[in-house]
Design an enzyme around this catalytic site. Structure first.
Site, PDB file in Angstrom:
ATOM      1  N   SER A 119      35.243  58.263  10.569  1.00 20.78           N
ATOM      2  CA  SER A 119      34.290  58.915   9.681  1.00 20.78           C
ATOM      3  C   SER A 119      34.845  60.193   9.070  1.00 20.78           C
ATOM      4  CB  SER A 119      33.003  59.241  10.448  1.00 20.78           C
ATOM      5  OG  SER A 119      33.286  60.014  11.599  1.00 20.78           O
ATOM      6  N   HIS A 140      34.925  52.776   6.178  1.00 20.58           N
ATOM      7  CA  HIS A 140      33.922  53.575   6.874  1.00 20.58           C
ATOM      8  C   HIS A 140      32.529  52.980   6.686  1.00 20.58           C
ATOM      9  CE1 HIS A 140      31.582  57.603   7.214  1.00 20.58           C
ATOM     10  NE2 HIS A 140      31.557  56.934   8.348  1.00 20.58           N
ATOM     11  N   GLU A 152      32.473  53.092   2.655  1.00 17.34           N
ATOM     12  CA  GLU A 152      33.487  53.892   1.964  1.00 17.34           C
ATOM     13  C   GLU A 152      34.854  53.248   2.207  1.00 17.34           C
ATOM     14  OE1 GLU A 152      32.548  58.564   1.698  1.00 17.34           O
ATOM     15  OE2 GLU A 152      32.736  57.835   3.745  1.00 17.34           O
ATOM     16  N   ASN A 190      30.320  62.163   4.247  1.00 14.74           N
ATOM     17  CA  ASN A 190      30.241  63.146   5.331  1.00 14.74           C
ATOM     18  C   ASN A 190      30.593  64.555   4.869  1.00 14.74           C
ATOM     19  OD1 ASN A 190      29.243  61.550   7.364  1.00 14.74           O
ATOM     20  ND2 ASN A 190      31.245  60.958   8.143  1.00 14.74           N
TER      21      ASN A 190
END
Length: 283
Positions: A119, A140, A152, A190
């Site tokens: 992540s 991800h 992702e 993130n």
């Protein structure tokens, strides 16, 4: 390259979710974890998730049985020798991931692709320990994997166009929407999301409001479907801390510093839903 068989390394929340959606999409899946108890928990979690889909008429009994039949489990990476793609979904720890990737590199066929579900960690750094970094990519997924629609796709410096194309096609086969991201600390989601959650933890640490009121404020005032502290519990307090540490190390910007409360909670084992208690109790 068409991907039909995948391996998943790690039978935690993310690994089991990835295995489930892949099996539901018709792929043969082998899930590997060194801990038999983790594999048992993962199997129960997948069964429970599929049962909920059946109860909601989103899956029939035959589809449930077929998905479960496509999932095999093993305790050794050797079980992944013939996989078209292996997705590493181990804990968010650089040393552990590098060890797994070295072992996979020595084991898999030269044509196989390798992805990491990290992540926040650098895809270029992870790819550097394998002999064919052009066949490595970040993939991800988001928690809970069977529900969340995004993946992702993170290209390292040496990721080949063909690797990206094959994994992008797989993401769509899984019923997900892929977005392409350049390698950078925290990637896109993130980098935006975790600092927001981090700021909610600072607000709690400073006594500005209770956890309940902070989350109510963001649900009702910003129209978020879930409050930031409840989301932190879902993600995992340890994962949130790991991401913030990566952001802080990568950018050296004090806005990414994690609050003391976050470190204290991880040290105390208060990791959120997976431990039964985080900012809220789940026991």
């Amino acid at each position: 390259m068409v991907i039909n068989t995948i391996g998943v390394v790690g039978a935690g929340t993310m690994g089991s979710g990835i295995a489930q959606v892949a099996a539901q999409s018709g792929l043969q899946v082998t899930m590997v974890d060194v801990a038999p108890a983790a594999l048992e928990r993962a199997h129960k979690s997948i069964v429970s998730s599929l049962d909920r889909l059946v109860a909601k008429d989103k899956l029939d009994a035959a589809g449930r049985a077929q998905a479960l039949a496509r999932i095999a489990t093993a305790n050794e990476l050797a079980a992944l020798r013939s996989a078209d793609l292996v997705i590493e979904a181990a804990t968010e720890n650089l040393d552990i991931k590098l060890k797994i990737l070295r072992e996979l590199d020595a084991l898999l066929t030269p044509e196989a692709l390798i992805a990491s579900n990290t992540s926040s960690l650098s895809i270029t750094v992870l790819a550097a320990v394998i002999q064919r970094p052009e066949r490595f990519i970040g993939m991800h997924f988001f928690n809970p994997v069977p529900v969340m629609g995004l993946i992702e796709l993170i290209r390292g410096l040496q990721t080949a166009d063909a690797t990206h194309a094959a994994v992008e096609a797989l993401a769509r086969r899984l019923g997900k929407t892929p977005i392409s991201v350049r390698n950078a600390p925290g990637f896109v989601v993130n980098r935006i999301l975790c600092p927001m959650i981090n700021e909610a933890v600072f607000a709690l640490q400073e006594g500005l409001a209770s956890a309940e009121d902070i989350d109510a404020g963001m649900r009702l005032g910003a129209n978020h479907p879930i409050g930031p502290l409840a989301l932190a519990d879902m993600i995992g307090i340890d994962v949130l801390l790991a991401v913030m540490d990566v952001l802080y190390e990568g950018f050296r910007d004090p806005k990414y510093r994690p609050p003391t409360l976050l470190r204290e909670m991880v040290a105390a084992g208060l990791l959120g839903r997976k431990s039964g208690r985080g900012f809220f109790s789940y026991r």
